[in-house]
Motif scaffolding. Structure first.
Motif, PDB file in Angstrom:
ATOM      1  N   ILE A 113       0.830  -1.201   0.000  1.00 41.52           N
ATOM      2  CA  ILE A 113       0.000   0.000   0.000  1.00 41.52           C
ATOM      3  C   ILE A 113       0.870   1.258   0.000  1.00 41.52           C
ATOM      4  CG2 ILE A 113      -2.031  -1.099   1.008  1.00 41.52           C
ATOM      5  CD1 ILE A 113      -1.221  -0.061   3.718  1.00 41.52           C
ATOM      6  N   TRP A 114       2.066   1.182   0.562  1.00 39.92           N
ATOM      7  CA  TRP A 114       3.004   2.310   0.518  1.00 39.92           C
ATOM      8  C   TRP A 114       3.354   2.640  -0.930  1.00 39.92           C
ATOM      9  CZ3 TRP A 114       5.367   5.446   4.240  1.00 39.92           C
ATOM     10  CH2 TRP A 114       6.461   6.206   3.806  1.00 39.92           C
ATOM     11  N   HIS A 140       0.421   8.231   9.219  1.00 40.60           N
ATOM     12  CA  HIS A 140       0.232   8.343  10.671  1.00 40.60           C
ATOM     13  C   HIS A 140      -1.120   8.960  11.001  1.00 40.60           C
ATOM     14  CE1 HIS A 140       1.131   8.954  14.891  1.00 40.60           C
ATOM     15  NE2 HIS A 140       0.841  10.237  14.755  1.00 40.60           N
ATOM     16  N   ARG A 141      -1.526   9.987  10.248  1.00 41.15           N
ATOM     17  CA  ARG A 141      -2.768  10.691  10.553  1.00 41.15           C
ATOM     18  C   ARG A 141      -4.003   9.966  10.018  1.00 41.15           C
ATOM     19  NH1 ARG A 141       0.271  14.927   8.571  1.00 41.15           N
ATOM     20  NH2 ARG A 141      -1.119  15.249   6.774  1.00 41.15           N
ATOM     21  N   ILE A 142      -3.878   9.315   8.866  1.00 46.61           N
ATOM     22  CA  ILE A 142      -5.054   8.783   8.189  1.00 46.61           C
ATOM     23  C   ILE A 142      -5.200   7.271   8.326  1.00 46.61           C
ATOM     24  CG2 ILE A 142      -6.147   8.528   5.914  1.00 46.61           C
ATOM     25  CD1 ILE A 142      -4.958  11.220   5.141  1.00 46.61           C
ATOM     26  N   GLY A 145      -1.560   2.543  12.387  1.00 40.08           N
ATOM     27  CA  GLY A 145      -1.707   1.165  12.844  1.00 40.08           C
ATOM     28  C   GLY A 145      -1.767   0.142  11.737  1.00 40.08           C
ATOM     29  N   VAL A 146      -1.844   0.592  10.487  1.00 42.01           N
ATOM     30  CA  VAL A 146      -1.861  -0.330   9.349  1.00 42.01           C
ATOM     31  C   VAL A 146      -0.450  -0.415   8.776  1.00 42.01           C
ATOM     32  CG1 VAL A 146      -2.793  -0.794   7.059  1.00 42.01           C
ATOM     33  CG2 VAL A 146      -4.256   0.201   8.827  1.00 42.01           C
ATOM     34  N   ASP A 147       0.060  -1.621   8.627  1.00 39.51           N
ATOM     35  CA  ASP A 147       1.417  -1.836   8.127  1.00 39.51           C
ATOM     36  C   ASP A 147       1.514  -1.368   6.671  1.00 39.51           C
ATOM     37  OD1 ASP A 147       3.929  -2.687   7.422  1.00 39.51           O
ATOM     38  OD2 ASP A 147       3.596  -4.804   7.894  1.00 39.51           O
ATOM     39  N   PRO A 148       2.366  -0.370   6.363  1.00 39.96           N
ATOM     40  CA  PRO A 148       2.471   0.122   4.982  1.00 39.96           C
ATOM     41  C   PRO A 148       3.034  -0.914   4.012  1.00 39.96           C
ATOM     42  CG  PRO A 148       4.155   1.128   6.368  1.00 39.96           C
ATOM     43  CD  PRO A 148       3.223   0.393   7.288  1.00 39.96           C
ATOM     44  N   ALA A 154      -4.884  -6.889   0.484  1.00 41.10           N
ATOM     45  CA  ALA A 154      -5.174  -7.345   1.845  1.00 41.10           C
ATOM     46  C   ALA A 154      -5.758  -6.252   2.731  1.00 41.10           C
ATOM     47  CB  ALA A 154      -3.899  -7.895   2.487  1.00 41.10           C
ATOM     48  N   VAL A 155      -6.313  -5.208   2.120  1.00 37.95           N
ATOM     49  CA  VAL A 155      -6.887  -4.120   2.915  1.00 37.95           C
ATOM     50  C   VAL A 155      -8.398  -4.088   2.723  1.00 37.95           C
ATOM     51  CG1 VAL A 155      -4.815  -2.696   2.943  1.00 37.95           C
ATOM     52  CG2 VAL A 155      -6.431  -2.467   1.061  1.00 37.95           C
TER      53      VAL A 155
END
Length: 276
Positions: A113-114, A140-142, A145-148, A154-155
């Motif tokens: 996703i990164w 961080h803001r949006i 907690g989700v691994d980039p 898988a999202v």
């Protein structure tokens, strides 16, 4: 109103094969740095307006009396001849000026996703270190907690929608165009993302958002454009639309129409709901 990023007069929008226009805009100016919501019933021309402003399809009819101007810090250009430009010039203009958030997020399942959200920004020659730093802050803001490194396949649907915001904010743009960008989100996440849009606007970025979420529009919009079907326009009755324009009067906590008349948020909400 601030300086207009779009200045429209006698703009007729239509699709190939249709005998009559899908949308007619007599006159409309969208201010630089404004968050503008476009609302109205299904089929009234909201997506047509977005497609036209975002230069996604050749929907603007060439008319001698039309005005379709675009202004940015780099200058003012007439867009009525945009589709005569070379593809290279068209792509360069879109990449430099416009950002998009669609209902379909178009993620590459094979990429993290990164990398998914970073790819569009790479086309604009951003400094890699500055890009990574901006992207880290957005994650961080949006999407904290989700691994980039997580795969695009898988999202969840809500995570994909928030990724679309990160991707749009990450790439340089002067105008952000969004089609139902919070439709898959709960109210908490929708409000958090609209706060990001407002912060983006404070940096001079314009946002044009098509939405059915009237309370969200009333809370976060600087301008609301209500498209309503007009039976007096050419063609089949009720097919075409006209634009009613309202701007927020922050001093009066009301909304002003094009004539300067005042309308309360409650009255405007009821008016909009009456056209759904």
């Amino acid at each position: 109103m601030s300086k207009a990023v779009y200045s429209l007069k006698n703009l007729w929008c239509s699709y190939e094969g249709n005998a009559h226009p899908s949308l007619i805009v007599d006159e409309l100016a969208i201010g630089q740095g404004d968050v503008t919501f476009v609302v109205g019933a299904s089929g009234c021309g909201k997506s047509t307006l977005l497609e036209t402003l975002g230069l996604m399809n050749n929907t603007a009819e060439r008319r001698s009396e039309m005005e379709f101007q675009y202004s940015s810090p780099s200058g003012t250009v007439s867009l009525d001849g945009f589709w005569d430009w070379s593809q290279k010039r068209q792509s360069a203009f879109r990449n430099a000026e416009l950002g998009f958030i669609f209902q379909s997020t178009h993620l590459f399942d094979s990429l993290s996703i990164w990398d998914n959200v970073k790819l569009p920004a790479l086309d604009n020659s951003m400094d890699p270190a500055a890009l990574d730093n901006k992207l880290s802050g957005l994650f961080h803001r949006i999407l904290d907690g989700v691994d980039p490194k997580k795969s695009g396949s898988a999202v969840s649907g809500g995570q994909r929608q928030r990724l679309a915001f990160i991707r749009a904010f990450c790439a340089p743009h002067n105008v952000l165009l969004a089609d139902e960008p919070t439709g898959n989100l709960d109210p908490g996440n929708a409000h958090a993302l609209m706060k990001e849009v407002k912060a983006n606007a404070r940096e001079g970025k314009t946002a044009i958002i098509v939405s059915h979420d009237i309370p969200l529009a009333l809370q976060f919009a600087d301008r609301i454009i209500l498209l309503k079907r007009d039976p007096n326009m050419p063609g089949e009755p009720g097919v075409h639309s006209k634009a009613l324009d309202f701007s927020k009067d922050k001093e009066q906590a009301n909304w002003k129409d094009a004539t300067g008349g005042q309308t309360s948020s409650t009255a405007l909400k009821e008016m909009i709901q009456g056209h759904f």
